[in-house]
Design a protein around this motif. Structure first.
Motif, PDB file in Angstrom:
ATOM      1  N   VAL A  35       0.836  -1.207   0.000  1.00  0.00           N
ATOM      2  CA  VAL A  35       0.000   0.000   0.000  1.00  0.00           C
ATOM      3  C   VAL A  35       0.867   1.252   0.000  1.00  0.00           C
ATOM      4  CG1 VAL A  35      -1.605   1.354   1.395  1.00  0.00           C
ATOM      5  CG2 VAL A  35      -2.015  -1.093   1.047  1.00  0.00           C
ATOM      6  N   ALA A  36       1.901   1.269   0.867  1.00  0.00           N
ATOM      7  CA  ALA A  36       2.767   2.439   0.972  1.00  0.00           C
ATOM      8  C   ALA A  36       3.530   2.683  -0.324  1.00  0.00           C
ATOM      9  CB  ALA A  36       3.734   2.256   2.133  1.00  0.00           C
ATOM     10  N   LEU A  37       4.023   1.623  -0.954  1.00  0.00           N
ATOM     11  CA  LEU A  37       4.796   1.761  -2.184  1.00  0.00           C
ATOM     12  C   LEU A  37       3.979   2.423  -3.280  1.00  0.00           C
ATOM     13  CD1 LEU A  37       7.408   1.080  -3.744  1.00  0.00           C
ATOM     14  CD2 LEU A  37       6.378  -1.128  -4.310  1.00  0.00           C
ATOM     15  N   ARG A  59      -7.701   3.182  -2.972  1.00  0.00           N
ATOM     16  CA  ARG A  59      -7.760   4.311  -3.911  1.00  0.00           C
ATOM     17  C   ARG A  59      -6.339   4.695  -4.274  1.00  0.00           C
ATOM     18  NH1 ARG A  59     -12.885   6.214  -5.925  1.00  0.00           N
ATOM     19  NH2 ARG A  59     -14.413   5.263  -4.522  1.00  0.00           N
ATOM     20  N   ARG A  60      -6.102   4.852  -5.560  1.00  0.00           N
ATOM     21  CA  ARG A  60      -4.790   5.298  -6.024  1.00  0.00           C
ATOM     22  C   ARG A  60      -4.615   6.786  -5.715  1.00  0.00           C
ATOM     23  NH1 ARG A  60      -4.045   3.107 -12.047  1.00  0.00           N
ATOM     24  NH2 ARG A  60      -1.840   3.133 -11.471  1.00  0.00           N
ATOM     25  N   LEU A  68      -5.881  -4.253  -4.625  1.00  0.00           N
ATOM     26  CA  LEU A  68      -4.520  -4.727  -4.423  1.00  0.00           C
ATOM     27  C   LEU A  68      -4.583  -6.181  -3.965  1.00  0.00           C
ATOM     28  CD1 LEU A  68      -1.567  -3.658  -4.434  1.00  0.00           C
ATOM     29  CD2 LEU A  68      -1.848  -3.201  -2.000  1.00  0.00           C
ATOM     30  N   LYS A  69      -3.978  -7.057  -4.733  1.00  0.00           N
ATOM     31  CA  LYS A  69      -4.060  -8.502  -4.472  1.00  0.00           C
ATOM     32  C   LYS A  69      -2.689  -9.031  -4.083  1.00  0.00           C
ATOM     33  CE  LYS A  69      -5.392 -12.880  -6.694  1.00  0.00           C
ATOM     34  NZ  LYS A  69      -6.059 -13.494  -7.866  1.00  0.00           N
ATOM     35  N   LEU A  70      -2.639  -9.758  -2.975  1.00  0.00           N
ATOM     36  CA  LEU A  70      -1.413 -10.393  -2.524  1.00  0.00           C
ATOM     37  C   LEU A  70      -1.650 -11.898  -2.443  1.00  0.00           C
ATOM     38  CD1 LEU A  70      -1.770  -7.517  -0.765  1.00  0.00           C
ATOM     39  CD2 LEU A  70       0.522  -8.180  -0.040  1.00  0.00           C
ATOM     40  N   ALA A  71      -0.757 -12.664  -3.064  1.00  0.00           N
ATOM     41  CA  ALA A  71      -0.930 -14.115  -3.129  1.00  0.00           C
ATOM     42  C   ALA A  71       0.386 -14.811  -2.828  1.00  0.00           C
ATOM     43  CB  ALA A  71      -1.432 -14.524  -4.509  1.00  0.00           C
TER      44      ALA A  71
END
Length: 298
Positions: A35-37, A59-60, A68-71
């Motif tokens: 998210v921070a990046l 939100r961008r 944002l998807k993390l897998a």
């Protein structure tokens, strides 16, 4: 914000890696960094979410909504990235992420709570099939897994289960024989979604319906369509005409997407038995019972 994984994700990953691989423990910090990046603003974690990834609605910096998807590595997120690049938004969710970060995808925001499964059954099948057709393209240069390779791994686990449980042997033998016959023909090479079903088609703004969550594989279209045949399996099993409805569904889907009916039936049998055997192996006997009864109709 706390990025705690939803219970559904924790349970599902526990089935596939009961001893753990550390990914869940690192997930909250990985989500904060992702998210921070991207300098994003978090709205919420999608709940109940999927069985193989964490999805955070964000939100961008310009206010555009995104997901944002993390897998984990076992979900093959880089293969998913390659497929989404190949599809370029045609029939599938669009990749927005300029960062090539391992296991992290920034995606077009769809309506996560509105899938094609919310439609009446006949309409849902029609819309899902139309979406799936758009995904069947030439695979390009990426080294995607093949149907032969993936089902070969699955076949090994199925044989082991049949040895341990003799009652499974007749269905497993039939499924493995069907696979052998299907792979004897020269392979068709299309990029496939790999895990397509009605719940994987979400409502969007850019297009009415878009596919999400692929586990891409290269092979024949009948393999992809086979998973759609058994959608709403619990309703099929509960219906007195479930077996006849299933056979009509195979025929109708094969004709509508120009797929050989017998090849579709064969892959439907293999995939249903494989899923049923796997459900037994991870302790979901009710799911296994439904799937194996369905397979017996084929």
């Amino acid at each position: 914000m706390a990025f705690e994984p939803p219970p559904r994700l924790v349970r599902a990953l526990g089935e596939t890696a009961p001893d753990g691989d550390g990914w869940l423990e690192k997930l909250p910090e990985a989500a904060r960094q992702a998210v921070a990046l991207r300098e994003s603003t978090v709205e919420r974690v999608q709940v109940p979410g999927g069985r193989s990834s964490l999805v955070v609605l964000v939100r961008r910096p310009d206010g555009t909504p995104a997901a944002l998807k993390l897998a984990p590595p076992r979900a093959r997120p880089e293969s998913e990235r390659a497929a989404l690049v190949r599809w370029a938004g045609l029939g599938a969710v669009q990749l927005l992420d300029p960062f090539v970060a391992e296991g992290v995808l920034l995606l077009e925001r769809l309506h996560p709570d509105v899938s094609v499964r919310s439609l009446p059954e006949a309409k849902a099948l029609l819309e899902a099939a139309g979406t799936l057709r758009r995904l069947w393209v030439e695979p390009g240069d990426h080294a995607f897994e093949t149907v032969a390779g993936r089902t070969g791994r699955q076949a090994g686990a199925m044989r082991a289960s049949a040895v341990a449980d003799a009652e499974l042997a007749p269905l497993v033998d039939a499924a493995l024989a069907a696979r052998a016959d299907l792979l004897a023909a020269p392979p068709e090479r299309r990029l496939l979604h790999g895990t397509f079903r009605q719940s994987k088609v979400l409502a969007g703004e850019r297009m009415p319906w878009l596919a999400v969550g692929p586990d891409p594989v290269v092979g024949e279209c009948a393999f992809d369509l086979a998973r759609l045949v058994r959608d709403r399996v619990e309703d099929l099993i509960a219906s007195p005409s479930g077996a006849a409805t299933t056979r009509r569904r195979v025929k109708r889907l094969a004709e509508s997407l120009d797929v050989d009916q017998e090849r579709l039936r064969g892959w439907t049998l293999f995939r249903a038995v494989e899923s049923g055997v796997r459900a037994l192996r991870v302790g979901r006997p009710k799911d296994a019972e439904l799937l194996l009864e369905f397979a017996g109709w084929l």
